[in-house]
Design a protein around this motif. Structure first.
Motif, mmCIF file in Angstrom:
data_model
loop_
_atom_site.group_PDB
_atom_site.id
_atom_site.type_symbol
_atom_site.label_atom_id
_atom_site.label_comp_id
_atom_site.label_asym_id
_atom_site.label_seq_id
_atom_site.Cartn_x
_atom_site.Cartn_y
_atom_site.Cartn_z
ATOM 1 N N CYS A 187 59.860 23.497 54.870
ATOM 2 C CA CYS A 187 59.317 23.673 56.217
ATOM 3 C C CYS A 187 58.103 22.771 56.434
ATOM 4 C CB CYS A 187 58.928 25.128 56.430
ATOM 5 S SG CYS A 187 58.304 25.467 58.088
ATOM 6 N N ARG A 189 55.952 23.095 58.770
ATOM 7 C CA ARG A 189 54.818 23.890 59.245
ATOM 8 C C ARG A 189 54.110 24.627 58.119
ATOM 9 N NH1 ARG A 189 56.744 28.074 63.704
ATOM 10 N NH2 ARG A 189 56.610 26.838 65.622
ATOM 11 N N CYS A 190 54.918 25.296 57.240
ATOM 12 C CA CYS A 190 54.276 26.217 56.294
ATOM 13 C C CYS A 190 54.605 25.933 54.832
ATOM 14 C CB CYS A 190 54.632 27.660 56.655
ATOM 15 S SG CYS A 190 56.265 28.145 56.107
ATOM 16 N N CYS A 220 63.464 28.488 57.880
ATOM 17 C CA CYS A 220 62.356 28.586 56.926
ATOM 18 C C CYS A 220 62.285 30.003 56.386
ATOM 19 C CB CYS A 220 61.047 28.199 57.597
ATOM 20 S SG CYS A 220 59.634 28.508 56.530
ATOM 21 N N CYS A 223 58.228 31.154 57.625
ATOM 22 C CA CYS A 223 57.824 31.422 59.011
ATOM 23 C C CYS A 223 58.999 31.596 59.972
ATOM 24 C CB CYS A 223 56.898 30.319 59.505
ATOM 25 S SG CYS A 223 57.713 28.740 59.788
HETATM 26 ZN ZN LIG Z 1 57.864 27.707 57.724
#
Ligand SMILES: [Zn+2]
Length: 252
Positions: A187, A189-190, A220, A223
């Motif tokens: 991911c 983002r995270c 993901c 998240c």
């Molecule tokens: Zn994520």
């Protein structure tokens, strides 16, 4: 005790770090007490995670070695060792878990895009970074020389370039990661791993055109963000082809 002199010779690209106009020459240091070789190397500006081999009068030593009078110190970075073989290497060549400092958001994203595990907290203080590094056994990526010199840092790297694309290549080269690249698995983002998910399971979250054009999806595990090939894939594949070209060029 009486003061004495040591001579330091920094090899490879280590002179880049040396705080002296005459950084490509042998540096003489006058010392009044007997410090560790690590302290003297860092007092010249070179962070210890950049040092892979130290020779004192030709003999390999570790960072805690106490300097005696009138010695020659040869200092080598990773990837630039002398031709004779020694097992007294100070760094781990292959490492695949990282934590990057707050200024390296673009690099972190670029590495995650390649599936590499990079913890990145945009608002973390140095103290928190170092904690995450220790707790999760990560190598520190930074352009902050003082941070890299912190005593708790065992594995780390100072990015030479300011640009994310070049930095990505530096990290892959330094930590021998070409074979660890697994695009579309992490991911952006995270940093959590992505897992395959059926279209039916996420159908109601998709926009109308995505529903029509795409069949394969990943979600993901951290998240819940949903990914599909159209969003990043073609750019990413181009990027990876470029990386392979770059490495085959430099290996030739
Ligand atoms: Zn994520």
């Amino acid at each position: 005790m009486n003061s004495f002199t040591v001579r330091l010779n920094f090899h490879g690209d280590l002179p880049f770090f040396v705080r002296s106009k005459r950084r490509h020459e042998i540096i003489e240091r006058g010392l009044a007490e007997k410090p560790s070789v690590k302290d003297v190397i860092e007092s010249c500006g070179v962070p210890h995670p950049e040092v892979d081999l130290i020779l004192i009068n030709g003999e390999p030593v570790d960072f805690h070695h106490t300097l005696g009078a009138n010695v020659d110190v040869d200092v080598y970075p990773v990837g630039f060792l002398p031709t004779f073989v020694t097992n007294k290497r100070l760094q781990i060549t292959h490492f695949n878990k990282f934590v990057s400092d707050v200024h390296l958001g673009r690099l972190s994203r670029s590495l995650r895009l390649l599936g590499l595990d990079v913890a990145y907290l945009s608002a973390a203080e140095d103290r928190q970074l170092l904690k995450a590094m220790q707790r999760e056994n990560r190598a520190l990526l930074t352009r902050d020389r003082r941070l890299l010199m912190h005593a708790v840092v065992q594995n780390g790297y100072y990015l030479r370039s300011q640009y994310a694309t070049e930095q990505t290549i530096e990290v892959i080269r330094r930590f021998d990661l070409l074979r660890s690249i697994a695009p579309f698995t992490r991911c952006l983002r995270c940093n959590a791993p992505l897992e395959k998910v059926s279209k039916a399971e996420i159908m109601e979250k998709l926009k109308p055109l995505t529903k029509i054009y795409y069949e394969e999806f990943r979600r993901c595990s951290g998240c819940g963000q949903i990914y599909w090939p159209g969003s990043h894939f073609s750019k990413l594949q181009k990027r990876i082809a470029e990386l392979h070209a770059q490495f085959s060029k430099s290996a030739a």
